[in-house]
Design an enzyme around this catalytic site. Structure first.
Site, short mmCIF file in Angstrom:
data_model
loop_
_atom_site.label_atom_id
_atom_site.label_comp_id
_atom_site.label_asym_id
_atom_site.label_seq_id
_atom_site.Cartn_x
_atom_site.Cartn_y
_atom_site.Cartn_z
N ASP A 146 4.81 7.47 -3.35
CA ASP A 146 4.29 6.18 -3.97
C ASP A 146 5.46 5.69 -4.56
O ASP A 146 6.43 6.26 -5.13
CB ASP A 146 2.96 6.04 -4.42
CG ASP A 146 2.24 4.40 -4.30
OD1 ASP A 146 2.95 3.46 -4.71
OD2 ASP A 146 1.10 4.64 -3.97
N ASP A 161 10.21 4.88 -1.48
CA ASP A 161 9.85 3.65 -1.02
C ASP A 161 9.98 3.79 0.51
O ASP A 161 10.75 4.45 1.18
CB ASP A 161 10.97 2.78 -1.46
CG ASP A 161 10.60 1.30 -1.08
OD1 ASP A 161 10.24 1.13 0.26
OD2 ASP A 161 10.73 0.41 -1.74
N TYR A 208 -1.45 -9.58 8.41
CA TYR A 208 -1.69 -8.26 8.26
C TYR A 208 -2.56 -7.40 9.34
O TYR A 208 -1.94 -6.30 9.80
CB TYR A 208 -2.66 -8.36 6.95
CG TYR A 208 -3.37 -7.11 6.81
CD1 TYR A 208 -2.76 -5.81 6.02
CD2 TYR A 208 -4.77 -6.58 7.02
CE1 TYR A 208 -3.39 -4.78 5.53
CE2 TYR A 208 -5.43 -5.56 6.68
CZ TYR A 208 -4.78 -4.52 6.01
OH TYR A 208 -5.39 -3.36 5.52
N1 LIG Z 1 -9.32 -0.51 0.93
C1 LIG Z 1 -9.77 -0.97 2.14
O1 LIG Z 1 -10.89 -1.64 2.23
C2 LIG Z 1 -8.86 -0.67 3.34
C3 LIG Z 1 -9.50 -1.51 4.59
C4 LIG Z 1 -8.73 -1.37 5.74
C5 LIG Z 1 -7.40 -0.72 5.76
N2 LIG Z 1 -6.83 -0.32 4.57
C6 LIG Z 1 -5.55 0.37 4.57
O2 LIG Z 1 -5.45 1.71 3.82
C7 LIG Z 1 -4.18 1.77 3.17
C8 LIG Z 1 -4.61 2.03 1.66
O3 LIG Z 1 -5.31 0.82 1.17
P1 LIG Z 1 -5.65 0.85 -0.32
O4 LIG Z 1 -6.94 -0.02 -0.32
O5 LIG Z 1 -5.74 2.28 -0.88
O6 LIG Z 1 -4.41 -0.08 -0.72
P2 LIG Z 1 -3.83 -0.10 -2.26
O7 LIG Z 1 -3.19 -1.47 -2.32
O8 LIG Z 1 -4.70 0.12 -3.24
O9 LIG Z 1 -2.68 0.88 -2.04
C9 LIG Z 1 -1.37 0.80 -1.42
C10 LIG Z 1 -0.49 1.84 -2.07
O10 LIG Z 1 0.91 1.58 -1.43
C11 LIG Z 1 1.89 1.63 -2.25
N3 LIG Z 1 3.20 1.22 -1.57
C12 LIG Z 1 3.21 -0.25 -1.44
N4 LIG Z 1 4.54 -0.47 -0.95
C13 LIG Z 1 5.19 0.63 -0.88
C14 LIG Z 1 6.37 0.97 -0.53
N5 LIG Z 1 7.28 0.12 -0.03
N6 LIG Z 1 6.66 2.46 -0.50
C15 LIG Z 1 5.70 3.33 -1.11
N7 LIG Z 1 4.32 3.12 -1.55
C16 LIG Z 1 4.28 1.53 -1.61
C17 LIG Z 1 1.40 0.84 -3.29
O11 LIG Z 1 2.03 1.10 -4.54
C18 LIG Z 1 0.01 1.40 -3.52
O12 LIG Z 1 -0.24 2.40 -4.30
C19 LIG Z 1 -3.38 0.46 3.60
O13 LIG Z 1 -2.74 0.51 4.65
C20 LIG Z 1 -4.69 -0.54 3.92
O14 LIG Z 1 -4.08 -1.57 4.66
C21 LIG Z 1 -7.46 -0.35 3.38
#
Ligand SMILES: NC(=O)c1ccc[n+]([C@@H]2O[C@H](COP(=O)([O-])OP(=O)(O)OC[C@H]3O[C@@H](n4cnc5c(N)ncnc54)[C@H](O)[C@@H]3O)[C@@H](O)[C@H]2O)c1
Length: 269
Positions: A32, A49, A134
């Protein structure tokens, strides 16, 4: 015992998987840009990243399966979606190919199919119908997954996740349809990592919700048997008496559909 890498491991889902999968694999490497704390037994921490393909390649050294969660996890301006969910997602699949990773589990979203009408019970074969930039990025990720499966033989699972909340409960009537609990999420990802053989699959990431509008029959071969049903929260949620927005209520993607909406809902079949 597999060695796995989780991108976006500091996020809500990453945090739950880190806990839920602990001890199941010989190594869980957590990547992360946000802080991940100290590595526990069997863990390694990588500050990187997903925009940096060389760093991703390094992080995938010796890895059997990648769980790709990192990126923009909700609707955002194009200037954010493009580098994170388009270019970043490409970097993850391409780094996996270069490192000989056997499997990628990709966190897609229900917003890839959000403009399908909710009155229709839909399965994993419906045409993409994104409800946001998105959602388009998640369609792109699914397409990349299919390309890397067909062209390079990487085994790919795309999870169209419904609603995952840190609080581990649904909070609105619509979330009663789409909720996935922490333990069901961990089980689903574990099934996707552990299954001996599949080429490319799209499944819905959802608990065993009574009100679900998604036919997830396709997930059964993976051995996923969700333990939770959002229905236990229904009385409390309905007691709040909140009404869903008129456009939101018509479509699977809910509140993403009316965002920036200037169309004609009646024209959407
Ligand atoms: N939470 C939900 O309800 C949900 C629903 C559908 C899909 N998703 C997908 O599941 C995945 C995780 O969701 P989440 O709710 O845990 O999201 P979140 O925003 O809590 O976590 C995303 C993580 O990605 C990291 N990140 C962002 N940019 C980055 C980069 N350039 N390099 C490395 N790390 C980076 C952030 O620091 C964060 O820790 C996402 O792809 C999201 O689209 C989530």
């Amino acid at each position: 015992m597999e060695r796995i890498l989780i991108t976006g491991a500091a996020g809500q889902i990453g945090e739950a998987l880190r806990k839920g999968l602990r001890g199941s694999y010989s190594l869980v490497r957590l990547l992360d840009i946000a802080p991940l704390g100290n590595a526990e037994d069997g863990e390694e921490i990588v500050a990187a990243d997903i925009g940096d393909i060389a760093a991703l390649e390094k992080a995938m050294t010796g890895i059997g399966a990648v769980v790709h969660l990192a990126g923009a996890s909700q609707e955002a301006e194009w200037e954010k979606v493009l580098p994170l969910n388009i270019a970043g997602c490409y970097n993850v699949f391409e780094a996996a190919r270069r490192q000989g990773v056997k499997r990628v589990v990709f966190a897609s979203s229900n917003h890839a199919i959000g403009f399908h009408r909710r009155e229709r019970f839909i399965d994993n074969t419906v045409a993409p119908r994104p409800d946001s930039r998105y959602g388009v990025s998640k369609v792109f990720g699914e397409a990349l997954g299919r390309l890397y499966a067909d062209k390079h033989g990487i085994s790919v699972a795309c999870l169209r996740i419904g609603t995952f909340r840190r609080a581990d409960r649904p909070t609105t009537a619509r979330e009663l349809l789409t909720w996935i609990s922490h333990r069901d999420m961990a089980q689903l990802v574990r099934c996707c990592i552990d299954h001996p053989n599949y080429h490319f699959v799209i499944v819905y990431g959802v608990s065993n919700n009574l009100r679900s509008r998604w036919d997830n029959t396709n997930v059964k071969f993976l051995g996923y048997r969700p333990e939770d049903d959002s229905e236990v929260f229904a009385p409390e949620i309905f007691a709040q008496g909140k009404k869903e927005n008129e456009i939101s209520a018509q479509f699977h993607g809910a509140h993403y559909c009316p965002m920036e909406f200037t169309g004609d809902a009646a024209q959407i079949d």
